[in-house]
Design a protein around this motif. Structure first.
Motif, PDB file in Angstrom:
ATOM      1  N   GLU B 287       0.832  -1.195   0.000  1.00  0.00           N
ATOM      2  CA  GLU B 287       0.000   0.000   0.000  1.00  0.00           C
ATOM      3  C   GLU B 287       0.874   1.256   0.000  1.00  0.00           C
ATOM      4  N   ASP B 288       1.982   1.177   0.727  1.00  0.00           N
ATOM      5  CA  ASP B 288       2.887   2.328   0.752  1.00  0.00           C
ATOM      6  C   ASP B 288       3.572   2.523  -0.600  1.00  0.00           C
ATOM      7  N   VAL B 289       3.900   1.419  -1.259  1.00  0.00           N
ATOM      8  CA  VAL B 289       4.474   1.541  -2.603  1.00  0.00           C
ATOM      9  C   VAL B 289       3.472   2.229  -3.508  1.00  0.00           C
ATOM     10  N   PHE B 290       2.224   1.761  -3.403  1.00  0.00           N
ATOM     11  CA  PHE B 290       1.154   2.299  -4.234  1.00  0.00           C
ATOM     12  C   PHE B 290       1.016   3.819  -4.032  1.00  0.00           C
ATOM     13  N   VAL B 291       0.962   4.224  -2.770  1.00  0.00           N
ATOM     14  CA  VAL B 291       0.810   5.645  -2.463  1.00  0.00           C
ATOM     15  C   VAL B 291       2.007   6.438  -2.979  1.00  0.00           C
ATOM     16  N   LEU B 292       3.193   5.879  -2.802  1.00  0.00           N
ATOM     17  CA  LEU B 292       4.403   6.557  -3.277  1.00  0.00           C
ATOM     18  C   LEU B 292       4.367   6.739  -4.792  1.00  0.00           C
ATOM     19  N   LYS B 293       4.003   5.654  -5.494  1.00  0.00           N
ATOM     20  CA  LYS B 293       3.971   5.736  -6.957  1.00  0.00           C
ATOM     21  C   LYS B 293       2.900   6.728  -7.417  1.00  0.00           C
ATOM     22  N   TYR B 294       1.779   6.715  -6.711  1.00  0.00           N
ATOM     23  CA  TYR B 294       0.705   7.630  -7.076  1.00  0.00           C
ATOM     24  C   TYR B 294       1.145   9.074  -6.877  1.00  0.00           C
ATOM     25  N   LYS B 295       1.820   9.308  -5.771  1.00  0.00           N
ATOM     26  CA  LYS B 295       2.292  10.663  -5.494  1.00  0.00           C
ATOM     27  C   LYS B 295       3.241  11.136  -6.607  1.00  0.00           C
ATOM     28  N   GLN B 296       4.096  10.234  -7.024  1.00  0.00           N
ATOM     29  CA  GLN B 296       5.029  10.601  -8.108  1.00  0.00           C
ATOM     30  C   GLN B 296       4.278  10.834  -9.414  1.00  0.00           C
ATOM     31  N   ALA B 297       3.200  10.050  -9.605  1.00  0.00           N
ATOM     32  CA  ALA B 297       2.441  10.173 -10.854  1.00  0.00           C
ATOM     33  C   ALA B 297       1.716  11.512 -10.949  1.00  0.00           C
ATOM     34  N   LEU B 298       1.539  12.165  -9.800  1.00  0.00           N
ATOM     35  CA  LEU B 298       0.818  13.437  -9.816  1.00  0.00           C
ATOM     36  C   LEU B 298       1.719  14.614 -10.180  1.00  0.00           C
ATOM     37  N   ALA B 299       2.995  14.330 -10.388  1.00  0.00           N
ATOM     38  CA  ALA B 299       3.939  15.414 -10.676  1.00  0.00           C
ATOM     39  C   ALA B 299       3.600  16.221 -11.938  1.00  0.00           C
ATOM     40  N   PRO B 300       3.198  15.579 -13.061  1.00  0.00           N
ATOM     41  CA  PRO B 300       2.910  16.399 -14.254  1.00  0.00           C
ATOM     42  C   PRO B 300       1.780  17.387 -13.979  1.00  0.00           C
ATOM     43  N   SER B 301       1.963  18.623 -14.400  1.00  0.00           N
ATOM     44  CA  SER B 301       0.951  19.622 -14.100  1.00  0.00           C
ATOM     45  C   SER B 301      -0.103  19.707 -15.201  1.00  0.00           C
ATOM     46  N   LYS B 302       0.151  19.082 -16.339  1.00  0.00           N
ATOM     47  CA  LYS B 302      -0.840  19.086 -17.429  1.00  0.00           C
ATOM     48  C   LYS B 302      -1.706  17.832 -17.335  1.00  0.00           C
ATOM     49  N   ALA B 303      -2.983  17.998 -17.667  1.00  0.00           N
ATOM     50  CA  ALA B 303      -3.929  16.901 -17.513  1.00  0.00           C
ATOM     51  C   ALA B 303      -3.538  15.655 -18.313  1.00  0.00           C
ATOM     52  N   ALA B 304      -3.109  15.863 -19.547  1.00  0.00           N
ATOM     53  CA  ALA B 304      -2.820  14.719 -20.409  1.00  0.00           C
ATOM     54  C   ALA B 304      -1.673  13.890 -19.832  1.00  0.00           C
ATOM     55  N   GLY B 305      -0.627  14.574 -19.434  1.00  0.00           N
ATOM     56  CA  GLY B 305       0.530  13.882 -18.871  1.00  0.00           C
ATOM     57  C   GLY B 305       0.181  13.158 -17.594  1.00  0.00           C
ATOM     58  N   ARG B 306      -0.630  13.809 -16.778  1.00  0.00           N
ATOM     59  CA  ARG B 306      -0.990  13.202 -15.509  1.00  0.00           C
ATOM     60  C   ARG B 306      -1.842  11.951 -15.741  1.00  0.00           C
ATOM     61  N   ALA B 307      -2.755  12.032 -16.703  1.00  0.00           N
ATOM     62  CA  ALA B 307      -3.593  10.867 -16.997  1.00  0.00           C
ATOM     63  C   ALA B 307      -2.711   9.683 -17.377  1.00  0.00           C
ATOM     64  N   GLN B 308      -1.702   9.968 -18.176  1.00  0.00           N
ATOM     65  CA  GLN B 308      -0.808   8.894 -18.611  1.00  0.00           C
ATOM     66  C   GLN B 308      -0.060   8.271 -17.449  1.00  0.00           C
ATOM     67  N   SER B 309       0.518   9.105 -16.602  1.00  0.00           N
ATOM     68  CA  SER B 309       1.323   8.549 -15.516  1.00  0.00           C
ATOM     69  C   SER B 309       0.453   7.800 -14.502  1.00  0.00           C
ATOM     70  N   ILE B 310      -0.781   8.284 -14.304  1.00  0.00           N
ATOM     71  CA  ILE B 310      -1.659   7.552 -13.387  1.00  0.00           C
ATOM     72  C   ILE B 310      -2.042   6.201 -13.985  1.00  0.00           C
ATOM     73  N   ALA B 311      -2.301   6.206 -15.290  1.00  0.00           N
ATOM     74  CA  ALA B 311      -2.646   4.936 -15.952  1.00  0.00           C
ATOM     75  C   ALA B 311      -1.528   3.925 -15.770  1.00  0.00           C
ATOM     76  N   ALA B 312      -0.299   4.407 -15.821  1.00  0.00           N
ATOM     77  CA  ALA B 312       0.839   3.498 -15.646  1.00  0.00           C
ATOM     78  C   ALA B 312       0.836   2.885 -14.248  1.00  0.00           C
ATOM     79  N   VAL B 313       0.497   3.685 -13.248  1.00  0.00           N
ATOM     80  CA  VAL B 313       0.419   3.168 -11.874  1.00  0.00           C
ATOM     81  C   VAL B 313      -0.655   2.086 -11.796  1.00  0.00           C
ATOM     82  N   VAL B 314      -1.821   2.387 -12.383  1.00  0.00           N
ATOM     83  CA  VAL B 314      -2.925   1.424 -12.332  1.00  0.00           C
ATOM     84  C   VAL B 314      -2.485   0.105 -12.965  1.00  0.00           C
ATOM     85  N   ARG B 315      -1.813   0.202 -14.113  1.00  0.00           N
ATOM     86  CA  ARG B 315      -1.356  -1.018 -14.794  1.00  0.00           C
ATOM     87  C   ARG B 315      -0.419  -1.829 -13.911  1.00  0.00           C
TER      88      ARG B 315
END
Lengths: 619, 533
Positions: B287-315
């Protein structure tokens, strides 16, 4: 409520602490001769105001003063002094600035003054960044700052997050040290009580440090009779409640910073903002600070009339002599009171406006319902509605945490539904915040009760094979605070909420409109009364962390001749992780009721909003 | 209470003067105040707003408010001037010339626990002069006046040294010599672990390099944990990490939860996030890995980039069933981000066309992407209310696709429609068909809330009256109707309550010669009502 002069045992003079810190700061500045520029940690700005002003710094060689941030420090001196909280991130920032100077071929002497203590990890960062040889490092023992005659604060709000969320014990030594300093000034404290894991560790560290100091021959008698150490997680519910005492409301609405508050134009009635120090020295404020808000306005109104009469005296002055006396003695005092009165009435006005907007009544009904455990379904509906309407996020989180803390976690269905709707209204990013709140045990799902014994056993077995990692997990899961049971045993909810006497209260619960008496303060009352935990074991059992007590036998000859005979009535309560102004008021009330004088020390003054904000995972 | 939050800001920014939409009016001012209620009019916590204002302005006018605050602000917080600074710099200062091999506790005159941070001398060197000089100081009486301070200090009465004393001193010299030798050796051997930790805590010089055996290293770490100091724990755990093989380190670390906490916190503050991830994985804290990865995925400030990085976490977490609920939430976030981008693109075209009445009158002031779902629903209700539910931007399709509740939908739609004064559509929203084809008014959020929202948007009295009539509790209805001056509803409700006296009193509140006054009088004359008073 006694308005007039302070009665009862005399408190030790806390101003010594201020003087010591100031002298040390001056010494540190003077120890490197010549002009220097000073860079101050933003976290230290307001607390430092209580110790030393800009002019004092300038008298001791400071040229320009900068705020520490990412920008480059210019300044004309060849010496640069950093005055910072000892934190890794801050140290890295300083290292970066020095490195930038080196790149620019700029040569200066650097001194870093760390407060409250120099950390070895910070040394390590400086070493790692290759600048260790360029700086001299000192420490300033600025720990407990006197904010009032009976209030001390470390002004270290991040302690709550660092310790309770991350389990980092770095600040513990500084807390212990602050207690050692108190005891070297006001004499050893004979009786020590504590509740909580952190409290125990601090007490251990105090013992270690005191034994390092050895037997002291100082003539200081014993001025403080009792010390009570209490962890914030023993009672999360109290600081989460909306405050309704005058000082509590000032903090909730205007935000009190290091004992001072800034009133905007709506309060002053001019186009300027005014910053004032809130302290017991101000007669008007002393009379109203601890009152329930409903009992403040009447007082101010009467006081205003009184003031008018005093002003009117000037019309009846018979002689020049009288006139002279009036102008020289009474007028300035009257003016001072007039000013204070105008500001407090203005503040009342703003508070009233603030609370009449929105659904304050419904919110109070919800809080009282949660505390009492009645109509919980309606409370949940109200919270859900607030979420759907996207009301203030912090307020909603505060209510969610109150709901979870008073109910011992939420049933799975409610937990999932509220969590999902919360994220839909405020953004999925706040999953990070909810994760933190879960870790703290502030917003959690109830463990399924219906799990069969078999399943449970299976789980245990699985956990055991997981080895020590599960031990870790267990340690992280806070012991469920059984608020309801504790509340019953400590009689936190008064029987008759109707007709509760708010004007001349005889019950501590007045601080929350007669709906609830602070758990922390009631616990302290019980333990002091019994001089230990005997008789309250069943309550202590329900609280997180262990309890302890060290009593010095009364007959011991340790009672030095210089001892303050009242010392047995002076109690220092140290809140580890913050305390609210309402708790301070409740303790003052308890003191009046039982003949104690309380000194309150805390790592920081907190309230529901700040508590929640401090563990937020996403802005 | 700190500031307005992002969600609210974004929502409010869509349309001009939208602020008041989010402001909530008081539910009912005429309810009995819970605290105290002796004043007339609105009171909060027992204080009358009007009265406070009156007194406040009276006070200010006594002396001009400006004049009052203009001078002698002696209560103000300033960088105060303070002249009485004593130059005594001694307190808490350093008394550290006792660096003996045997550890001696600092003896401090001032009483506070002093630490010798500025002294950089090594731990185990011995300076004998201090302890010995005192013993051997022969009184120097040779010099005559003037006597300096120094002379005064050493001026102790002469004393004959006896043989026993000499031998005593000699033994002491012997002892101290041995100590020096021990001390020199001790420089390269280790102090007891407890002493070293104490030195770290007290800010004295220390060295870890002598702890070479694994046993010593672990004892050192355990001593740090036992003495509770976070700084010492971090230092010793990092020392262990640096000096032993990774597998040994991990094996030992896992047994010490407190050490783990400190290492994790250090890695966070130091931004060693890769290493942190590895550590969490080793500890099987997914769960901590998940939260850490999610936090990192939120770094892009543009919506498109953020959607991509979050999708990668989900995968990367799709096979972890324990994280399935949170993964679903993240997936929804991705879907939302993509949808927001699509809606925005379409809307830009529509707005540019200049034909759409809502876009023309209320051009959007903020970006839609990155706003929360509820805000998006409000946006779509505002701009795209009547679209068929096959459209991406239709509020109904959003409700359906994100499985939002009726309440969530009603709040957003009602707020948006009320803002646009589309009363007809509001009626349709609150009308539900029953099984037999008949219709019935229904508000899942309660009609009192409907009235509240509508009144905020200055809905006409007849519209308000329509919904007031559906409030079940007559007392609540009465209070709200009176507040919004819906006289007919007041009259009807008083008839229902059979309260003739109140009705009589209410007569003066209705405008003279109005239909409402007429209506009220008719009701008073109605002989069929069984008045209770």
């Amino acid at each position: 409520m006694a308005v007039s002069a302070v009665l009862g045992p005399k408190l030790p003079d806390l101003q010594y602490l201020k003087r010591l810190a100031r002298d040390q700061l001056v010494h540190l500045l003077e120890s490197s001769p010549g002009r220097k520029d000073l860079v101050i940690d933003p976290d230290l700005m307001t607390p430092l105001d209580r110790i030393a002003g800009a002019s004092l710094l300038k008298q001791h060689g400071v040229d320009k003063i900068f705020k520490l941030d990412r920008t480059k420090i210019h300044g004309g001196c060849d010496q640069l002094v950093y005055l910072v909280r000892s934190k890794l991130t801050t140290t890295k920032l300083i290292a970066d600035q020095i490195t930038a100077d080196i790149r620019d071929n700029r040569k200066r002497k650097y001194k870093i003054i760390m407060t409250p203590r120099r950390l070895q990890v910070c040394d390590m960062v400086l070493e790692h960044e290759g600048v260790f040889g360029l700086v001299s490092i000192e420490e300033l023992h600025l720990d407990l700052i006197p904010l009032d005659r009976d209030l001390l604060s470390m002004e270290l709000p991040q302690f709550f997050r660092d310790y309770f969320l991350h389990g980092d014990q770095t600040w513990l030594a500084s807390i212990a040290k602050s207690l050692v300093n108190i005891q070297s000034l006001f004499g050893p404290i004979p009786n020590v009580y504590g509740q909580g894991r952190c409290a125990k560790m601090v007490a251990d560290m105090v013992d270690m440090m005191m034994s390092e100091l050895g037997e002291r021959q100082s003539p200081v008698g014993c001025e403080i009779g009792h010390l009570f150490l209490i962890d914030r997680d023993v009672d999360y519910v109290t600081p989460l409640c909306t405050q309704v005492t005058y000082e509590g409301l000032l903090d909730d609405i205007f935000g009190i910073k290091s004992g001072s508050v800034e009133f905007g134009p709506d309060v002053t009635g001019t186009d300027k903002s005014i910053k004032i120090m809130l302290s017991g020295e101000d007669e008007v404020f002393r009379a109203i600070r601890d009152r329930h808000f409903s009992n403040v306005f009447g007082f101010l109104s009467a006081k205003a009339k009184e003031l008018q009469t005093s002003y009117d005296k000037r019309h009846n002055l018979k002689s020049v002599q009288d006139m002279k006396q009036f102008v020289s003695e009474e007028l300035s005092n009257l003016k001072k009171q007039h000013k204070a009165l105008t500001l407090h009435i203005g503040a009342c006005e703003t508070i009233t406006k603030n609370k009449s907007r929105g659904d304050f009544e419904e919110q109070m009904r919800t809080e009282h319902g949660l505390l009492e455990g009645v109509d919980v379904r309606e409370c949940i509906n109200f919270i859900e509605e607030s979420i759907n309407r996207q009301h203030s996020r912090t307020e909603v989180l505060r209510l969610l945490c109150m709901l979870s803390s008073t109910q011992g976690g939420l049933p799975s269905k409610d937990y999932k539904s509220l969590k999902t709707q919360f994220l839909q209204s405020y953004g999925t990013e706040h999953l990070l915040t909810l994760h933190n709140l879960k870790k703290l045990g502030l917003f959690v799902e109830q463990q399924a009760q219906d799990a069969t014994a078999n399943k449970l056993a299976d789980k245990m077995a699985a956990k055991l094979t997981d080895g020590m990692a599960s031990l870790q997990l267990q340690l992280q899961l806070p012991k469920k605070s059984q608020f309801r049971a504790v509340s019953r045993k400590l009689n936190l909810i008064p029987k008759s909420a109707e007709n509760f006497e708010l004007r001349n209260p005889n019950d501590m619960a007045y601080v929350f409109s007669g709906a609830y008496a602070p758990l922390s303060c009631k616990l302290i009352e019980q333990v002091l009364q019994r001089e230990g935990w005997t008789g309250v074991e069943d309550i202590a059992k329900l609280l997180p962390g262990d309890n302890f007590v060290h009593l010095k036998a009364k007959s011991a000859k340790g009672k030095a001749s210089g001892s303050n005979p009242d010392s047995d009535k002076i109690v220092l309560v140290y809140f580890l992780g913050g305390c609210s102004y309402t708790e301070v008021s409740a303790l003052r009330f308890l003191g009046k009721q039982k003949g104690y004088r309380f000194l309150v020390a805390t790592t920081a003054l907190t309230n529901g909003g700040r508590l929640i904000e401090s563990v937020s995972g996403w802005k | 209470m700190a500031g307005k939050d992002q969600a609210r800001m974004a929502a409010a920014a869509f349309t001009a003067d939208d602020e008041d939409y989010w402001e909530e009016s008081a539910v009912s001012s005429s309810k009995k105040n819970m605290f105290d209620d002796e004043e007339e009019g609105f009171t909060v916590l027992g204080v009358s707003e009007n009265k406070a204002a009156r007194l406040s302005s009276a006070l200010r006018s006594t002396v001009g408010a400006d004049a009052l605050f203009a001078d002698d602000d002696n209560d103000d917080i300033t960088w105060e001037t303070s002249s009485n600074i004593s130059n005594s710099s001694s307190h808490g200062s350093i008394t550290s010339d006792y660096r003996s091999a045997r550890y001696t506790p600092p003896t401090n005159r001032s009483g506070s626990l002093s630490t010798s941070s500025s002294s950089r001398s090594t731990a185990a060197t011995v300076t004998l002069d201090n302890s010995l000089s005192v013993q051997f100081n022969k009184p120097k009486m040779t010099r005559s006046e003037p006597m300096s301070l120094e002379d005064a200090i050493v001026d102790v009465p002469a004393k004959q040294v006896t043989a026993t004393e000499v031998s005593k001193l000699e033994t002491e010299i012997q002892f101290l010599r041995r100590q020096v030798q021990l001390g020199e050796r001790a420089r390269w051997t280790s102090l007891p672990v407890k002493e070293t930790i104490k030195r770290i805590i007290l800010g004295q010089p220390y060295s870890l390099e002598a702890y070479k055996s694994l046993q010593d290293k672990l004892a050192l770490l355990d001593a740090a944990i036992k003495m509770h100091d976070g700084d010492a724990i971090t230092i010793t755990v990092l020392f262990l990490k640096k000096t032993v093989r990774k597998s040994i380190f991990q094996q030992e670390l896992i047994k010490r939860p407190v050490a783990i906490n400190h290492l994790i916190h250090f890695l966070w503050c130091h931004y060693d996030l890769d290493e942190l991830e590895e550590l969490y994985k080793m500890l099987r804290r997914m769960e901590d890995v998940f939260v850490l990865k999610y936090k990192q995925a939120l770094a892009p400030s543009k919506a498109a980039g953020r959607a991509q990085s979050i999708a990668a976490v989900v995968r990367s977490f799709q096979h972890d069933s324990s994280l399935a609920p949170d993964s679903t939430l993240l997936l929804e976030q991705c879907t939302l981000l993509q949808r927001q981008l699509q809606i925005e693109e379409e809307d830009k075209k529509i707005a540019a066309g200049g034909k759409h009445p809502v876009f023309k009158d209320h051009p959007p002031k903020a970006q839609l992407p990155l706003t929360p779902l509820t805000t998006t629903l409000y946006y779509c209700s505002f701009y795209h209310y009547n679209e068929s539910d096959s459209s991406l931007s239709s509020p109904l399709s959003i409700k359906r696709d994100f499985q939002m509740s009726d309440k969530q939908y009603t709040w957003s739609a009602l707020n948006a429609l009320a803002k646009l004064h589309r009363w007809k559509e509001i009626e349709a929203l609150l009308t539900s068909k029953n099984w037999f084809g008949g219709t019935k008014m229904k508000a899942c959020i309660g009609f009192e809330k409907v009235v509240e929202i509508l009144s905020k948007q200055k809905a006409p009295v007849d519209i308000l009256s329509k919904y007031l009539a559906y409030i079940e509790d007559p007392n609540e209805r009465l209070a709200l109707a009176a507040k919004h001056k819906c006289h007919r509803i007041v009259v009807d409700t008083l008839i229902q309550l059979k309260d003739r006296a109140a009705l009589e009193d209410y007569r003066l509140k209705t405008p003279d010669y109005s239909l409402e006054r007429q209506y009220l009088i008719t009701a008073l004359n109605n002989s069929q009502v069984k008045w209770k008073n």
